[in-house]
Motif scaffolding. Structure first.
Motif, PDB file in Angstrom:
ATOM      1  N   LEU A   1      10.000   0.925   1.420  1.00  0.00           N
ATOM      2  CA  LEU A   1      11.173   1.537   2.061  1.00  0.00           C
ATOM      3  C   LEU A   1      11.493   0.881   3.400  1.00  0.00           C
ATOM      4  O   LEU A   1      12.653   0.760   3.780  1.00  0.00           O
ATOM      5  CB  LEU A   1      10.949   3.040   2.259  1.00  0.00           C
ATOM      6  N   SER A   2      10.463   0.443   4.104  1.00  0.00           N
ATOM      7  CA  SER A   2      10.688  -0.181   5.412  1.00  0.00           C
ATOM      8  C   SER A   2      11.082  -1.651   5.296  1.00  0.00           C
ATOM      9  O   SER A   2      11.443  -2.267   6.292  1.00  0.00           O
ATOM     10  CB  SER A   2       9.425  -0.055   6.270  1.00  0.00           C
ATOM     11  N   GLY A   3      10.969  -2.218   4.095  1.00  0.00           N
ATOM     12  CA  GLY A   3      11.328  -3.609   3.892  1.00  0.00           C
ATOM     13  C   GLY A   3      10.209  -4.595   4.196  1.00  0.00           C
ATOM     14  O   GLY A   3      10.396  -5.808   4.076  1.00  0.00           O
ATOM     15  N   VAL A   4       9.055  -4.096   4.584  1.00  0.00           N
ATOM     16  CA  VAL A   4       7.942  -4.970   4.944  1.00  0.00           C
ATOM     17  C   VAL A   4       7.505  -5.839   3.773  1.00  0.00           C
ATOM     18  O   VAL A   4       7.085  -6.982   3.960  1.00  0.00           O
ATOM     19  CB  VAL A   4       6.757  -4.138   5.486  1.00  0.00           C
ATOM     20  N   LEU A   5       7.637  -5.331   2.541  1.00  0.00           N
ATOM     21  CA  LEU A   5       7.172  -6.072   1.370  1.00  0.00           C
ATOM     22  C   LEU A   5       8.173  -7.116   0.880  1.00  0.00           C
ATOM     23  O   LEU A   5       7.905  -7.808  -0.098  1.00  0.00           O
ATOM     24  CB  LEU A   5       6.840  -5.101   0.220  1.00  0.00           C
TER      25      LEU A   5
END
Length: 173
Positions: free
Chosen positions: A142-146
Motif C-alpha cells: 500500500l505504501s509503494g515500497v515494494l
C-alpha cells in the motif's frame, strides 16, 4: 644548488583494475542493511508474540517453525535451507520438541537421522508468523515500497549474491 625535477610521477601499472570504491561502499552498506533487517525481523516477531502473550518461544524458534512449515525434514536439511548454524538448530529443535511445537522420529533408513515436523501447536505458531508477514506485505504494498525497485528485482539480485557466496564457499574447499 640543483633544481628540483618537474617530471611527473608515473603510477605503477596494476594487473587488476582499481575497484570501484562507490560500488564497494554500496555493497558494504547492503551487507549492513541485511544484518540490521534480520535483527529487526526478529524484533518484529518478538513483539508480535509478546502481544499474543506468548513468551515461551524465542524469535529464532518462531522463525524456525515458520521455515519448517508443512515439511518433514532432518536437522541437516533445515541447516541447508535456512540461516541456522549446526548447534543452534539442534538446540532449538530440542527445545521445540520439549515445548510440544515439533515432533520427531528416527528415520527408518538411517537410524542416526531424526525427522521433524510441526505439531498442531507448531502449526498455530506458523499461522501467526504467516499472518504477521501478510500484514507487513500488505502495508508495504500500500505504501509503494515494494514497487520501486520492484521487490521481484530486489529478490533476483539477492539470489545472485547468494549464488556468488555459495560459489565462494565451494571454491575455498
Amino acid at each position: 644548488m640543483p633544481q628540483p625535477s618537474h617530471s611527473p610521477v608515473r603510477p605503477v601499472p596494476s594487473l587488476r583494475p582499481a575497484p570501484d570504491v562507490a560500488r564497494a561502499d554500496a555493497y558494504l552498506e547492503s551487507l549492513q542493511l541485511l544484518e540490521r533487517l534480520h535483527r529487526l525481523l526478529l524484533d518484529l516477531i518478538k513483539d508480535e508474540f509478546e502481544r499474543l502473550g506468548r513468551s515461551d518461544l524465542t524469535p529464532v524458534q518462531a522463525l524456525l517453525i515458520y521455515n519448517l512449515g508443512g515439511s518433514e525434514v532432518t536437522a541437516g536439511e533445515l541447516r541447508s535451507r535456512g540461516m541456522y548454524q549446526g548447534s543452534n538448530v539442534s538446540y532449538n529443535l530440542k527445545k521445540l520438541v520439549e515445548l510440544g511445537y515439533v515432533s520427531h522420529e528416527r528415520c527408518d533408513m538411517d537410524r542416526r537421522a531424526v525427522r521433524v515436523r510441526l505439531t498442531s501447536s507448531g502449526q498455530d505458531v506458523r499461522d501467526h508468523v504467516c499472518a504477521l508477514f501478510a500484514r507487513h506485505a500488505e502495508g508495504l504494498a500500500l505504501s509503494g515500497v515494494l514497487d520501486d525497485p520492484a521487490i521481484e528485482a530486489v529478490n533476483l539480485q539477492w539470489r545472485r549474491i547468494e549464488r556468488f557466496w555459495l560459489e565462494q564457499i565451494r571454491y575455498i574447499y
